[in-house]
Enzyme design. Structure first.
Site, mmCIF file in Angstrom:
data_model
loop_
_atom_site.group_PDB
_atom_site.id
_atom_site.type_symbol
_atom_site.label_atom_id
_atom_site.label_comp_id
_atom_site.label_asym_id
_atom_site.label_seq_id
_atom_site.Cartn_x
_atom_site.Cartn_y
_atom_site.Cartn_z
ATOM 1 N N TYR A 1 0.035 -12.327 -2.241
ATOM 2 C CA TYR A 1 -0.674 -12.635 -3.485
ATOM 3 C C TYR A 1 -1.571 -11.450 -3.846
ATOM 4 C CZ TYR A 1 0.486 -17.594 -2.784
ATOM 5 O OH TYR A 1 1.134 -18.788 -2.616
ATOM 6 N N ASP B 1 -2.336 12.369 -2.150
ATOM 7 C CA ASP B 1 -0.903 12.646 -2.035
ATOM 8 C C ASP B 1 -0.567 14.111 -2.288
ATOM 9 O OD1 ASP B 1 -0.370 10.013 -1.488
ATOM 10 O OD2 ASP B 1 0.873 9.643 -3.253
ATOM 11 N N ARG C 1 -2.503 -3.185 -8.488
ATOM 12 C CA ARG C 1 -2.865 -1.765 -8.538
ATOM 13 C C ARG C 1 -3.524 -1.398 -9.874
ATOM 14 N NH1 ARG C 1 -0.454 3.057 -6.119
ATOM 15 N NH2 ARG C 1 -0.883 4.762 -7.542
HETATM 16 C C1 LIG Z 1 5.833 1.587 -3.020
HETATM 17 C C2 LIG Z 1 4.442 2.078 -2.733
HETATM 18 C C3 LIG Z 1 3.461 1.163 -2.303
HETATM 19 C C4 LIG Z 1 2.157 1.627 -1.989
HETATM 20 N N1 LIG Z 1 1.214 0.737 -1.539
HETATM 21 C C5 LIG Z 1 -0.017 1.194 -1.160
HETATM 22 C C6 LIG Z 1 -1.027 0.315 -0.660
HETATM 23 O O1 LIG Z 1 -0.829 -0.902 -0.588
HETATM 24 N N2 LIG Z 1 -2.241 0.845 -0.276
HETATM 25 C C7 LIG Z 1 -2.509 2.181 -0.371
HETATM 26 O O2 LIG Z 1 -3.611 2.617 0.004
HETATM 27 N N3 LIG Z 1 -1.564 3.033 -0.861
HETATM 28 C C8 LIG Z 1 -0.341 2.575 -1.256
HETATM 29 N N4 LIG Z 1 0.579 3.440 -1.754
HETATM 30 C C9 LIG Z 1 0.258 4.872 -1.841
HETATM 31 C C10 LIG Z 1 -0.576 5.187 -3.045
HETATM 32 O O3 LIG Z 1 0.010 4.650 -4.211
HETATM 33 C C11 LIG Z 1 -0.730 6.700 -3.199
HETATM 34 O O4 LIG Z 1 -0.928 7.287 -1.951
HETATM 35 C C12 LIG Z 1 -1.944 6.999 -4.072
HETATM 36 O O5 LIG Z 1 -1.714 6.573 -5.388
HETATM 37 C C13 LIG Z 1 -2.269 8.491 -4.038
HETATM 38 O O6 LIG Z 1 -3.359 8.743 -4.884
HETATM 39 P P1 LIG Z 1 -3.511 10.170 -5.571
HETATM 40 O O7 LIG Z 1 -4.754 10.079 -6.395
HETATM 41 O O8 LIG Z 1 -3.376 11.219 -4.558
HETATM 42 O O9 LIG Z 1 -2.240 10.301 -6.521
HETATM 43 P P2 LIG Z 1 -1.814 9.398 -7.745
HETATM 44 O O10 LIG Z 1 -2.442 8.051 -7.663
HETATM 45 O O11 LIG Z 1 -0.321 9.515 -7.816
HETATM 46 O O12 LIG Z 1 -2.448 10.126 -9.007
HETATM 47 C C14 LIG Z 1 -2.051 11.397 -9.446
HETATM 48 C C15 LIG Z 1 -2.513 11.545 -10.897
HETATM 49 O O13 LIG Z 1 -2.373 12.911 -11.284
HETATM 50 C C16 LIG Z 1 -1.800 12.967 -12.579
HETATM 51 N N5 LIG Z 1 -1.139 14.277 -12.713
HETATM 52 C C17 LIG Z 1 -0.022 14.699 -12.074
HETATM 53 N N6 LIG Z 1 0.280 15.961 -12.433
HETATM 54 C C18 LIG Z 1 -0.678 16.353 -13.317
HETATM 55 C C19 LIG Z 1 -0.921 17.568 -14.041
HETATM 56 N N7 LIG Z 1 -0.098 18.648 -13.928
HETATM 57 N N8 LIG Z 1 -2.011 17.643 -14.845
HETATM 58 C C20 LIG Z 1 -2.852 16.563 -14.986
HETATM 59 N N9 LIG Z 1 -2.652 15.383 -14.329
HETATM 60 C C21 LIG Z 1 -1.586 15.280 -13.494
HETATM 61 C C22 LIG Z 1 -0.864 11.777 -12.610
HETATM 62 O O14 LIG Z 1 -0.529 11.389 -13.940
HETATM 63 C C23 LIG Z 1 -1.686 10.720 -11.872
HETATM 64 O O15 LIG Z 1 -2.547 10.015 -12.744
HETATM 65 C C24 LIG Z 1 1.866 3.004 -2.110
HETATM 66 C C25 LIG Z 1 2.838 3.901 -2.589
HETATM 67 C C26 LIG Z 1 4.123 3.444 -2.897
HETATM 68 C C27 LIG Z 1 5.157 4.423 -3.392
#
Ligand SMILES: Cc1cc2nc3c(=O)[nH]c(=O)nc-3n(C[C@H](O)[C@H](O)[C@H](O)COP(=O)(O)OP(=O)(O)OC[C@H]3O[C@@H](n4cnc5c(N)ncnc54)[C@H](O)[C@@H]3O)c2cc1C
Length: 383
Positions: free
Chosen positions: A214, A292, A108
């Site tokens: 892997y 998310d 990741r």
């Molecule tokens: C165990 C596990 C395994 C996973 N495996 C997979 C996989 O294999 N494939 C896949 O597609 N997905 C996978 N996921 C899901 C994936 O990790 C998330 O869905 C993805 O990271 C969501 O992206 P995002 O950009 O919405 O949020 P995030 O990647 O969580 O990014 C949010 C960002 O916002 C920042 N932030 C938060 N609040 C604030 C604020 N108030 N001000 C400024 N910045 C802020 C955070 O610091 C972070 O950098 C997995 C999740 C888990 C828990």
């Protein structure tokens, strides 16, 4: 000539970085505000299915990802103790030919580092924790914890499952804890002392599972992720160091290959798994949510980051060529195009049945966010 839109993205995670890259590709000025002062290489793997790789392709990262990621030939669904195969699902050339892009497994942190290269460094503002948003008819003012502010024509909340942007738009409503935790660890394959594992396997127990694969093209790093019941989650942090011995105990009786992997693992973290029901709306005024922040899901289909990336592609298409007066309509089109698909994926992911026995997968993997028809929003959603 119309002035380029100025869009502020909150969060430099998988969705936020991808959105900055897709928006800039569409001629839109996108700046990111991220709370973290720096990015670390978190010990976790990630699966990039063909629908996500199509987004990486468009922002110029496919070759770089292929260079480092592992391209599995297949995934096995196995019975936890006997190792009997419930399903052998073909990846490799088969899925690439059928779905138009490869299925890749990687670290990741490596994916995140590559995504940062798709956005100019000067456009990523670190140590900027969003605390407030002031929406006006002409634009949005972002207020950060350090007292600084920024102005934009529109805001994208890509700030994850505990989204502050979501809370500011729609009020506080915590995501619900699923009652389960995910243990995650990456470690050198050399720790298996010359033994190997299958490309990718999910071991299905009665109330728990473990996925092992892997993460590098060289097969020199192994990752596993579990799902294990844990009735209450009381810690403030959503990611904690866990006890390896307790984890090994939780998988007592599993197949010797699982024991071999857990015995070789030097340290492990655990994450609480949170979910949220599909939301009625993802946008208000000049602010919209992606990833998310609006459709968090269990990790059982490995589609959380993939759908956040799809969001980034579709949102860029909706905003391309739009002036400041067209933002709310563009957001309505985005929501109308994306909500049915992400709600369905949230539901199937919750059920934890994906690739267990059935392989009806093309509705997820063959999806192309660049060519999916844009939906017409309901009339009431248009300004
Ligand atoms: C165990 C596990 C395994 C996973 N495996 C997979 C996989 O294999 N494939 C896949 O597609 N997905 C996978 N996921 C899901 C994936 O990790 C998330 O869905 C993805 O990271 C969501 O992206 P995002 O950009 O919405 O949020 P995030 O990647 O969580 O990014 C949010 C960002 O916002 C920042 N932030 C938060 N609040 C604030 C604020 N108030 N001000 C400024 N910045 C802020 C955070 O610091 C972070 O950098 C997995 C999740 C888990 C828990």
């Amino acid at each position: 000539m119309a002035k380029a839109l100025r869009v502020a993205i909150v969060g430099a995670g998988m969705g936020g970085l991808t959105a900055a890259a897709t928006l800039r590709r569409a001629g839109i000025d996108a700046e990111i505000y991220e709370q973290a002062p720096a990015f670390s290489r978190l010990g976790a793997g990630i699966q990039m299915s063909p629908n996500a790789v199509k987004v990486l392709r468009a922002i110029g990262l496919e070759d770089k990802v292929r260079d480092i990621a592992f391209r599995p030939e297949r995934q096995f669904s196995r019975v936890w103790d006997s190792g009997d195969v419930n399903l052998e699902y073909p990846f490799g050339d088969t899925i690439e030919e059928r779905c138009g892009a490869p299925y890749l497994l990687m670290h990741r942190g490596d994916l995140h580092a590559l995504l940062t290269t798709a956005v100019p460094d000067a456009a990523v503002h670190r140590s900027k924790k969003l605390v407030d948003l002031e929406q006006a008819a002409t634009g949005v003012r972002l207020v950060f914890e350090d007292g600084s502010t920024a102005e934009a024509d529109a805001v994208i909340g890509a700030d994850g499952v505990h989204s502050r942007v979501r809370e500011l738009l729609f009020g506080r409503e915590a995501p619900h804890y699923s009652g389960r935790v995910a243990h995650r660890s990456t470690f050198p394959a050399a720790r298996l002392n010359g033994k190997t594992i299958d490309d990718c396997t999910k071991w299905w127990g009665e109330d728990r599972h473990i996925v092992v694969y892997y993460t590098t093209r060289k097969r020199d790093e192994i990752y596993f992720v579990t799902s294990v019941p844990e009735p209450a989650w009381t810690e403030e942090s959503w990611s904690l160091k866990a006890d390896v011995e307790s984890l090994r105990a939780a998988f007592t009786g599993f197949h010797p290959t699982v024991k071999m992997v857990l015995d070789a693992c030097p340290e492990v973290h655990k994450w609480a798994i949170f979910e949220r029901d599909p939301m009625a709306a993802w946008s208000k005024g000049r602010t919209v949510l992606i990833g998310d922040a609006c459709h968090p899901m269990t990790p059982y289909m490995a589609q959380g980051a993939a759908t956040a990336m799809e969001d980034a592609a579709v949102l860029a298409r909706c905003l391309e060529g739009v002036d400041r007066d067209g933002i709310t309509d563009a957001f309505a089109t985005f929501e109308a195009t994306r909500k049915e698909r992400t709600s369905k994926i949230q539901h199937v992911s919750h059920m934890n049945v994906w690739l267990h026995r059935s392989s009806d997968t093309d509705w997820v993997f063959a999806y192309d966010p660049w060519n999916e028809p844009l939906a017409k929003p309901p009339v009431a959603a248009l300004s």
